[in-house]
Design a protein around this motif. Structure first.
Motif, mmCIF file in Angstrom:
data_model
loop_
_atom_site.group_PDB
_atom_site.id
_atom_site.type_symbol
_atom_site.label_atom_id
_atom_site.label_comp_id
_atom_site.label_asym_id
_atom_site.label_seq_id
_atom_site.Cartn_x
_atom_site.Cartn_y
_atom_site.Cartn_z
ATOM 1 N N LEU A 77 0.822 -1.197 0.000
ATOM 2 C CA LEU A 77 0.000 0.000 0.000
ATOM 3 C C LEU A 77 0.860 1.252 0.000
ATOM 4 O O LEU A 77 1.785 1.394 0.796
ATOM 5 C CB LEU A 77 -0.899 -0.017 1.243
ATOM 6 N N ASP A 78 0.558 2.167 -0.902
ATOM 7 C CA ASP A 78 1.287 3.430 -0.992
ATOM 8 C C ASP A 78 0.629 4.433 -0.049
ATOM 9 O O ASP A 78 -0.542 4.789 -0.238
ATOM 10 C CB ASP A 78 1.238 3.939 -2.439
ATOM 11 N N PRO A 79 1.345 4.928 0.948
ATOM 12 C CA PRO A 79 0.718 5.834 1.918
ATOM 13 C C PRO A 79 0.248 7.155 1.304
ATOM 14 O O PRO A 79 -0.774 7.710 1.717
ATOM 15 C CB PRO A 79 1.805 6.080 2.959
ATOM 16 N N ASP A 80 0.965 7.665 0.330
ATOM 17 C CA ASP A 80 0.538 8.925 -0.292
ATOM 18 C C ASP A 80 -0.786 8.756 -1.036
ATOM 19 O O ASP A 80 -1.670 9.614 -0.963
ATOM 20 C CB ASP A 80 1.606 9.419 -1.266
ATOM 21 N N LEU A 81 -0.907 7.657 -1.762
ATOM 22 C CA LEU A 81 -2.141 7.424 -2.496
ATOM 23 C C LEU A 81 -3.298 7.171 -1.532
ATOM 24 O O LEU A 81 -4.414 7.644 -1.753
ATOM 25 C CB LEU A 81 -1.979 6.238 -3.450
ATOM 26 N N LEU A 82 -3.030 6.456 -0.464
ATOM 27 C CA LEU A 82 -4.056 6.207 0.546
ATOM 28 C C LEU A 82 -4.525 7.526 1.161
ATOM 29 O O LEU A 82 -5.729 7.765 1.321
ATOM 30 C CB LEU A 82 -3.516 5.274 1.631
ATOM 31 N N ASP A 83 -3.594 8.405 1.472
ATOM 32 C CA ASP A 83 -3.922 9.712 2.032
ATOM 33 C C ASP A 83 -4.741 10.529 1.036
ATOM 34 O O ASP A 83 -5.750 11.152 1.399
ATOM 35 C CB ASP A 83 -2.630 10.438 2.402
ATOM 36 N N GLU A 84 -4.325 10.511 -0.222
ATOM 37 C CA GLU A 84 -5.039 11.269 -1.254
ATOM 38 C C GLU A 84 -6.468 10.765 -1.409
ATOM 39 O O GLU A 84 -7.417 11.561 -1.462
ATOM 40 C CB GLU A 84 -4.295 11.135 -2.584
ATOM 41 N N GLN A 85 -6.641 9.442 -1.486
ATOM 42 C CA GLN A 85 -7.983 8.882 -1.654
ATOM 43 C C GLN A 85 -8.858 9.142 -0.424
ATOM 44 O O GLN A 85 -10.039 9.458 -0.553
ATOM 45 C CB GLN A 85 -7.888 7.374 -1.921
ATOM 46 N N GLY A 86 -8.271 9.031 0.761
ATOM 47 C CA GLY A 86 -9.037 9.305 1.977
ATOM 48 C C GLY A 86 -9.493 10.748 2.056
ATOM 49 O O GLY A 86 -10.646 11.030 2.399
ATOM 50 N N ARG A 87 -8.617 11.662 1.742
ATOM 51 C CA ARG A 87 -9.004 13.085 1.762
ATOM 52 C C ARG A 87 -10.066 13.388 0.714
ATOM 53 O O ARG A 87 -10.975 14.181 0.958
ATOM 54 C CB ARG A 87 -7.781 13.961 1.508
ATOM 55 N N ARG A 88 -9.934 12.775 -0.448
ATOM 56 C CA ARG A 88 -10.912 13.033 -1.502
ATOM 57 C C ARG A 88 -12.292 12.519 -1.098
ATOM 58 O O ARG A 88 -13.304 13.204 -1.279
ATOM 59 C CB ARG A 88 -10.472 12.364 -2.797
ATOM 60 N N GLN A 89 -12.373 11.326 -0.539
ATOM 61 C CA GLN A 89 -13.673 10.763 -0.190
ATOM 62 C C GLN A 89 -14.294 11.430 1.034
ATOM 63 O O GLN A 89 -15.512 11.557 1.133
ATOM 64 C CB GLN A 89 -13.547 9.261 0.043
ATOM 65 N N LEU A 90 -13.454 11.875 1.974
ATOM 66 C CA LEU A 90 -13.982 12.502 3.185
ATOM 67 C C LEU A 90 -14.048 14.024 3.096
ATOM 68 O O LEU A 90 -14.503 14.679 4.022
ATOM 69 C CB LEU A 90 -13.108 12.099 4.377
ATOM 70 N N ASP A 91 -13.587 14.569 1.994
ATOM 71 C CA ASP A 91 -13.564 16.025 1.770
ATOM 72 C C ASP A 91 -12.780 16.755 2.855
ATOM 73 O O ASP A 91 -13.199 17.801 3.358
ATOM 74 C CB ASP A 91 -14.984 16.599 1.674
ATOM 75 N N PHE A 92 -11.636 16.219 3.230
ATOM 76 C CA PHE A 92 -10.745 16.864 4.192
ATOM 77 C C PHE A 92 -9.575 17.488 3.447
ATOM 78 O O PHE A 92 -9.123 16.975 2.428
ATOM 79 C CB PHE A 92 -10.175 15.854 5.196
ATOM 80 N N ILE A 93 -9.092 18.594 3.989
ATOM 81 C CA ILE A 93 -7.861 19.171 3.476
ATOM 82 C C ILE A 93 -6.962 19.533 4.656
ATOM 83 O O ILE A 93 -7.437 19.810 5.755
ATOM 84 C CB ILE A 93 -8.113 20.423 2.603
ATOM 85 N N HIS A 94 -5.695 19.514 4.409
ATOM 86 C CA HIS A 94 -4.714 19.903 5.413
ATOM 87 C C HIS A 94 -4.589 21.425 5.367
ATOM 88 O O HIS A 94 -4.712 22.037 4.307
ATOM 89 C CB HIS A 94 -3.371 19.230 5.108
ATOM 90 N N PRO A 95 -4.355 22.094 6.511
ATOM 91 C CA PRO A 95 -4.254 23.562 6.500
ATOM 92 C C PRO A 95 -3.151 24.082 5.583
ATOM 93 O O PRO A 95 -3.243 25.196 5.074
ATOM 94 C CB PRO A 95 -3.957 23.915 7.956
ATOM 95 N N LYS A 96 -2.125 23.295 5.309
ATOM 96 C CA LYS A 96 -1.041 23.759 4.450
ATOM 97 C C LYS A 96 -1.225 23.353 2.986
ATOM 98 O O LYS A 96 -0.366 23.625 2.160
ATOM 99 C CB LYS A 96 0.294 23.217 4.975
ATOM 100 N N ASP A 97 -2.330 22.716 2.678
ATOM 101 C CA ASP A 97 -2.592 22.310 1.297
ATOM 102 C C ASP A 97 -3.033 23.504 0.459
ATOM 103 O O ASP A 97 -3.705 24.415 0.951
ATOM 104 C CB ASP A 97 -3.696 21.239 1.222
ATOM 105 N N ILE A 98 -2.669 23.470 -0.804
ATOM 106 C CA ILE A 98 -3.133 24.474 -1.747
ATOM 107 C C ILE A 98 -4.262 23.817 -2.555
ATOM 108 O O ILE A 98 -4.093 22.771 -3.152
ATOM 109 C CB ILE A 98 -2.012 24.909 -2.707
#
Length: 104
Positions: A77-98
């Motif tokens: 499992l690729d952690p970056d891809l897992l993080d990306e998919q989780g944020r996309r499905q849950l509509d979360f963003i990190h405060p430092k994200d653009i």
């Protein structure tokens, strides 16, 4: 004894030649414009090229999707891809994200 006049012989020959030319013209016209003629062949070749381009694009898209799916296999499992998919499905963003908004 029957004898043909010279005019009848010329007219018969002329009619034969005109009939043969009309028959050849008919077949030549349909060989060019018919359902299986030269124009149809050209259209089939253009359609084939367009469909080949579509197929190549779909193969590229499929390869990209297969690669993305291979990254989601449980034992690698690729952690970056897992993080990306989780944020996309849950509509979360990190405060430092653009975040870039795009319209569809």
């Amino acid at each position: 004894m029957q004898s043909r006049s010279r005019l009848q012989t010329i007219l018969a020959t002329l009619a034969l030649h005109v009939g043969a030319a009309a028959l050849i013209g008919y077949f030549a016209y349909h060989a060019y414009t018919g359902d299986h003629g030269l124009l149809a062949k050209r259209n089939f070749e253009q359609d084939l090229q367009q469909l080949q381009q579509d197929l190549d694009a779909l193969k590229t898209q499929r390869a990209a999707l297969e690669h993305k799916v291979s990254l989601l296999v449980a034992n690698q499992l690729d952690p970056d891809l897992l993080d990306e998919q989780g944020r996309r499905q849950l509509d979360f963003i990190h405060p430092k994200d653009i975040v870039l908004l795009r319209s569809k």
